[in-house]
Design a protein around this motif. Structure first.
Motif, PDB file in Angstrom:
ATOM      1  N   LYS A  73       0.963  -1.488   0.047  1.00 17.59           N
ATOM      2  CA  LYS A  73      -0.026  -0.059   0.129  1.00 17.59           C
ATOM      3  C   LYS A  73       0.854   1.355   0.040  1.00 17.59           C
ATOM      4  CE  LYS A  73      -3.815  -2.245   0.496  1.00 17.59           C
ATOM      5  NZ  LYS A  73      -4.601  -2.552  -0.793  1.00 17.59           N
ATOM      6  N   ALA A  74       1.973   1.169   0.678  1.00 19.56           N
ATOM      7  CA  ALA A  74       2.759   2.325   0.817  1.00 19.56           C
ATOM      8  C   ALA A  74       3.523   2.643  -0.584  1.00 19.56           C
ATOM      9  CB  ALA A  74       4.060   2.335   1.967  1.00 19.56           C
ATOM     10  N   LYS A  75       3.828   1.487  -1.323  1.00 23.64           N
ATOM     11  CA  LYS A  75       4.503   1.669  -2.522  1.00 23.64           C
ATOM     12  C   LYS A  75       3.567   2.509  -3.617  1.00 23.64           C
ATOM     13  CE  LYS A  75       7.624  -2.121  -1.978  1.00 23.64           C
ATOM     14  NZ  LYS A  75       7.929  -3.630  -2.281  1.00 23.64           N
ATOM     15  N   GLN A  76       2.032   1.887  -3.505  1.00 23.78           N
ATOM     16  CA  GLN A  76       1.218   2.447  -4.472  1.00 23.78           C
ATOM     17  C   GLN A  76       1.099   4.056  -3.978  1.00 23.78           C
ATOM     18  OE1 GLN A  76      -2.416   0.139  -3.599  1.00 23.78           O
ATOM     19  NE2 GLN A  76      -1.497  -1.569  -4.289  1.00 23.78           N
ATOM     20  N   ALA A  77       0.850   4.410  -2.706  1.00 29.97           N
ATOM     21  CA  ALA A  77       0.948   5.724  -2.373  1.00 29.97           C
ATOM     22  C   ALA A  77       2.173   6.528  -2.678  1.00 29.97           C
ATOM     23  CB  ALA A  77       0.874   5.879  -0.600  1.00 29.97           C
ATOM     24  N   ALA A  78       3.191   6.322  -2.769  1.00 31.00           N
ATOM     25  CA  ALA A  78       4.554   6.816  -3.227  1.00 31.00           C
ATOM     26  C   ALA A  78       4.317   7.021  -4.441  1.00 31.00           C
ATOM     27  CB  ALA A  78       5.787   5.905  -2.886  1.00 31.00           C
ATOM     28  N   VAL A  79       3.779   6.260  -5.539  1.00 31.69           N
ATOM     29  CA  VAL A  79       3.773   6.622  -6.895  1.00 31.69           C
ATOM     30  C   VAL A  79       2.487   7.359  -7.112  1.00 31.69           C
ATOM     31  CG1 VAL A  79       3.070   5.519  -9.206  1.00 31.69           C
ATOM     32  CG2 VAL A  79       4.406   4.215  -7.554  1.00 31.69           C
ATOM     33  N   GLU A  80       1.466   7.477  -6.462  1.00 32.93           N
ATOM     34  CA  GLU A  80       0.462   8.128  -6.639  1.00 32.93           C
ATOM     35  C   GLU A  80       0.825   9.568  -6.284  1.00 32.93           C
ATOM     36  OE1 GLU A  80      -3.124   7.483  -4.281  1.00 32.93           O
ATOM     37  OE2 GLU A  80      -3.298   5.359  -5.042  1.00 32.93           O
ATOM     38  N   ILE A  81       1.429   9.755  -5.103  1.00 33.60           N
ATOM     39  CA  ILE A  81       1.615  11.228  -4.541  1.00 33.60           C
ATOM     40  C   ILE A  81       2.963  11.686  -4.981  1.00 33.60           C
ATOM     41  CG2 ILE A  81       2.377  12.294  -2.098  1.00 33.60           C
ATOM     42  CD1 ILE A  81       0.483  10.053  -1.084  1.00 33.60           C
ATOM     43  N   GLY A  82       3.776  10.788  -5.450  1.00 32.28           N
ATOM     44  CA  GLY A  82       4.783  11.341  -6.243  1.00 32.28           C
ATOM     45  C   GLY A  82       6.080  11.598  -5.295  1.00 32.28           C
ATOM     46  N   ILE A  83       6.316  11.019  -4.204  1.00 27.68           N
ATOM     47  CA  ILE A  83       7.631  11.253  -3.465  1.00 27.68           C
ATOM     48  C   ILE A  83       8.714  10.055  -3.930  1.00 27.68           C
ATOM     49  CG2 ILE A  83       6.285  11.946  -1.883  1.00 27.68           C
ATOM     50  CD1 ILE A  83       7.285   9.521  -0.099  1.00 27.68           C
ATOM     51  N   GLN A  84      10.007  10.536  -3.476  1.00 25.66           N
ATOM     52  CA  GLN A  84      11.188   9.618  -3.888  1.00 25.66           C
ATOM     53  C   GLN A  84      11.214   8.602  -2.879  1.00 25.66           C
ATOM     54  OE1 GLN A  84      14.827  11.874  -5.241  1.00 25.66           O
ATOM     55  NE2 GLN A  84      13.410  13.810  -4.913  1.00 25.66           N
ATOM     56  N   ALA A  85      10.915   7.249  -2.887  1.00 28.76           N
ATOM     57  CA  ALA A  85      10.795   6.233  -1.866  1.00 28.76           C
ATOM     58  C   ALA A  85      11.643   5.081  -2.132  1.00 28.76           C
ATOM     59  CB  ALA A  85       9.635   6.310  -1.049  1.00 28.76           C
ATOM     60  N   GLU A  86      12.216   4.574  -1.385  1.00 24.71           N
ATOM     61  CA  GLU A  86      12.704   3.072  -1.632  1.00 24.71           C
ATOM     62  C   GLU A  86      12.172   2.472  -0.337  1.00 24.71           C
ATOM     63  OE1 GLU A  86      16.912   2.587  -1.605  1.00 24.71           O
ATOM     64  OE2 GLU A  86      17.156   3.424   0.371  1.00 24.71           O
ATOM     65  N   PHE A  87      11.900   0.997  -0.433  1.00 26.93           N
ATOM     66  CA  PHE A  87      11.260   0.524   0.678  1.00 26.93           C
ATOM     67  C   PHE A  87      12.087  -0.751   1.032  1.00 26.93           C
ATOM     68  CE2 PHE A  87       8.256   2.810  -1.748  1.00 26.93           C
ATOM     69  CZ  PHE A  87       7.343   3.265  -0.719  1.00 26.93           C
ATOM     70  N   ILE A  88      12.019  -1.077   2.254  1.00 26.20           N
ATOM     71  CA  ILE A  88      12.766  -2.142   2.874  1.00 26.20           C
ATOM     72  C   ILE A  88      11.924  -2.986   3.828  1.00 26.20           C
ATOM     73  CG2 ILE A  88      14.666  -2.818   4.440  1.00 26.20           C
ATOM     74  CD1 ILE A  88      16.108  -0.337   3.934  1.00 26.20           C
TER      75      ILE A  88
END
Ligand SMILES: C[S@@+](CC[C@H](N)C(=O)[O-])C[C@H]1O[C@@H](n2cnc3c(N)ncnc32)[C@H](O)[C@@H]1O
Length: 202
Positions: A73-88
């Motif tokens: 869900k957080a990965k989808q949110a990062a794409v929707e909102i447009g923030i630079q994020a990596e996930f662990i």
């Protein structure tokens, strides 16, 4: 409760956390705190990405969670909102980073879940740069005796159903840590704390 069971419990709540993100629950508190994040940011126990709306677009977020469903869900949110994020995908309590890796460390509503909250704060001290900041939005036992008493009564059931503790003394946990507290604001009868802190590196 075993970690595996706790992870499954949070997996089942991922959809609910996504709805809460979309409704911008706790917007005022999150906006106030997260707008202060700068540079390389570590967000622990990210859930469904409820804070992503409030980051400035130039931060780089490293987000951690042990629940695969929350992380999706957080990965989808990062794409929707447009923030630079990596996930662990990891347990925060067994993770390590080189010292002074991050300019900002963010935790919102996560200290109710750790086995050893003091050791997580100790890790933040190490991972945060000397001139960095630690931003917390946490809940715990109310400073009002009646509400605190009710929280203590409900705590075992809450732990069983939701997976979180309701009556941790967050103020005491923070005071016993080595963090330098720059500012703390208390809400909801002293049960919710917004904290702007810094590592204490002597
Ligand atoms: C109450 S939710 C808060 C989510 C999010 N931070 C927010 O503000 O909405 C707690 C989150 O912490 C995660 N979590 C709890 N303990 C964890 C641990 N030891 N390591 C990694 N993630 C953890 C859960 O999977 C869940 O996503």
């Amino acid at each position: 409760m075993s970690k595996e069971k706790l992870i499954r419990k949070f997996d089942k709540q991922a959809r609910l956390y996504e709805v809460r993100r979309k409704k911008k629950s706790e917007r005022v508190w999150r906006e106030k705190l997260i707008s202060c994040a700068k540079g390389r940011v570590l967000e622990v126990s990210v859930g469904a990405g409820a804070n992503f709306h409030y980051y400035s677009k130039d931060v780089q977020v490293t987000a951690i969670d042990f629940s695969p469903e929350m992380l999706n869900k957080a990965k989808q949110a990062a794409v929707e909102i447009g923030i630079q994020a990596e996930f662990i995908h990891s347990d925060v309590e067994s993770l390590s980073f080189p010292d002074e890796s991050f300019d900002t460390i963010v935790s919102t509503l996560s200290f109710c879940g750790y086995e050893d909250p003091q050791s997580v704060l100790g890790a933040f001290q190490k991972w945060c740069k000397r001139d960095g900041q630690i931003l917390l939005l946490e809940h715990g036992i109310s400073s009002n005796r009646i509400i605190g008493g009710l929280q203590t009564i409900v705590d075992p059931l809450f732990k069983k159903v939701v997976g979180c503790r309701l009556n941790r003394d967050m103020v005491q946990i923070l005071q016993q840590s080595n963090l330098h507290i720059n500012k703390m604001e208390n809400y909801m009868f002293g049960a919710v704390h917004l904290v702007w802190a810094a590592p204490n590196k002597n």
